[in-house]
Design an enzyme around this catalytic site. Structure first.
Site, PDB file in Angstrom:
ATOM      1  N   GLY A  11       1.005  -1.453  -0.021  1.00  0.00           N
ATOM      2  CA  GLY A  11       0.151  -0.155  -0.039  1.00  0.00           C
ATOM      3  C   GLY A  11       0.607   0.919   0.086  1.00  0.00           C
ATOM      4  N   ASN A  13       1.484   3.272  -2.626  1.00  0.00           N
ATOM      5  CA  ASN A  13       1.303   3.949  -3.371  1.00  0.00           C
ATOM      6  C   ASN A  13      -0.637   4.936  -2.462  1.00  0.00           C
ATOM      7  OD1 ASN A  13       2.691   4.073  -5.265  1.00  0.00           O
ATOM      8  ND2 ASN A  13       2.320   2.625  -6.048  1.00  0.00           N
ATOM      9  N   LEU A  90      -9.591  -6.804 -13.051  1.00  0.00           N
ATOM     10  CA  LEU A  90     -10.847  -6.677 -13.194  1.00  0.00           C
ATOM     11  C   LEU A  90     -12.219  -6.826 -13.514  1.00  0.00           C
ATOM     12  CD1 LEU A  90     -10.388  -2.940 -12.469  1.00  0.00           C
ATOM     13  CD2 LEU A  90     -11.401  -4.918 -10.233  1.00  0.00           C
ATOM     14  N   ASN A 104      -4.254   3.466 -13.480  1.00  0.00           N
ATOM     15  CA  ASN A 104      -3.457   2.009 -12.766  1.00  0.00           C
ATOM     16  C   ASN A 104      -2.095   2.680 -13.231  1.00  0.00           C
ATOM     17  OD1 ASN A 104      -2.581  -0.188 -12.427  1.00  0.00           O
ATOM     18  ND2 ASN A 104      -1.933  -0.547 -13.853  1.00  0.00           N
ATOM     19  N   HIS A 106       1.849   1.076 -13.246  1.00  0.00           N
ATOM     20  CA  HIS A 106       2.569  -0.589 -13.569  1.00  0.00           C
ATOM     21  C   HIS A 106       3.895  -0.056 -13.653  1.00  0.00           C
ATOM     22  CE1 HIS A 106       3.005  -3.401 -15.944  1.00  0.00           C
ATOM     23  NE2 HIS A 106       3.217  -2.930 -16.967  1.00  0.00           N
TER      24      HIS A 106
END
Length: 203
Positions: A11, A13, A90, A104, A106
């Site tokens: 966590g 981010n 998802l 998102n 990456h």
């Protein structure tokens, strides 16, 4: 803008969002995870943000799990979903409920090295320039339109762990920046090239 964050691991981010844009450009109003042991859940609790775990074992199919998660996020008033180290794919139904409202981060310069173990695969390939991408999420795996990217030359990296350590601060900067741009309505699809995302200047 109300933000819901999905996270599977440490966590960090999520913490970057809480430390920078939460209470300013956005309000983080929900944190969901697919892992009961995720450190993100404690970070949410420490910040007073409601959190919940959504396990496939409790819902059967992935579609049912993701539908329950989307229901919960919508019930919390979430307008933007941020994947901050969320390691599950998802369902298309979930994506369809938040069109162009899922971001998102990456750890690679997409479209190179999408999916899992991207840093390891890039390292094994002999890559000398690594980077971070923030993109909109579509129904593919890391195939959505790119919002922000930053590259870094690491010709002397000895292990994938070295690379991850150098990329992490970039993730912690780019993801909140993208969220702030979304919250202030400064992101637009290029009408002539729909896969290109344009950033409007600040007023």
């Amino acid at each position: 803008m109300n933000v819901g964050v999905l996270a599977s691991g440490e966590g960090t981010n999520l913490q970057a969002l809480l430390d920078t844009v939460h209470g300013r450009e956005v309000e983080v109003v929900a944190v969901a995870s697919d892992q009961p042991s995720s450190r993100a859940l404690q970070r949410a609790d420490d910040a007073g943000v409601p959190s919940r775990v959504f396990l496939r074992s409790n819902h059967g199919e992935r579609a049912a799990r993701d539908a329950a998660m989307a229901d919960w996020l919508e019930g919390r008033g979430v307008e933007l979903v941020v994947l901050a180290g969320y390691m599950a794919i998802l369902d298309a139904g979930f994506v369809g409920r938040f069109p162009d409202r899922i971001l998102n981060v990456h750890p690679a310069l997409l479209p190179a090295f999408p999916g899992i173990r991207s840093v390891e695969r890039a390292f094994d390939h002999g890559v000398k320039v690594f980077g971070v991408t923030v993109h909109l999420v579509d129904e593919g795996v890391d195939t959505g339109p790119i919002v922000l990217q930053r590259a870094i030359e690491l010709p002397d990296a000895r292990t994938p762990a070295d690379v991850r350590e150098r990329l992490r601060p970039i993730e912690h900067e780019l993801l909140p920046q993208a969220v702030a741009l979304m919250a202030t309505d400064r992101l637009r699809r290029d009408p002539d090239h729909p896969r290109r995302v344009l950033v409007s200047p600040a007023n």
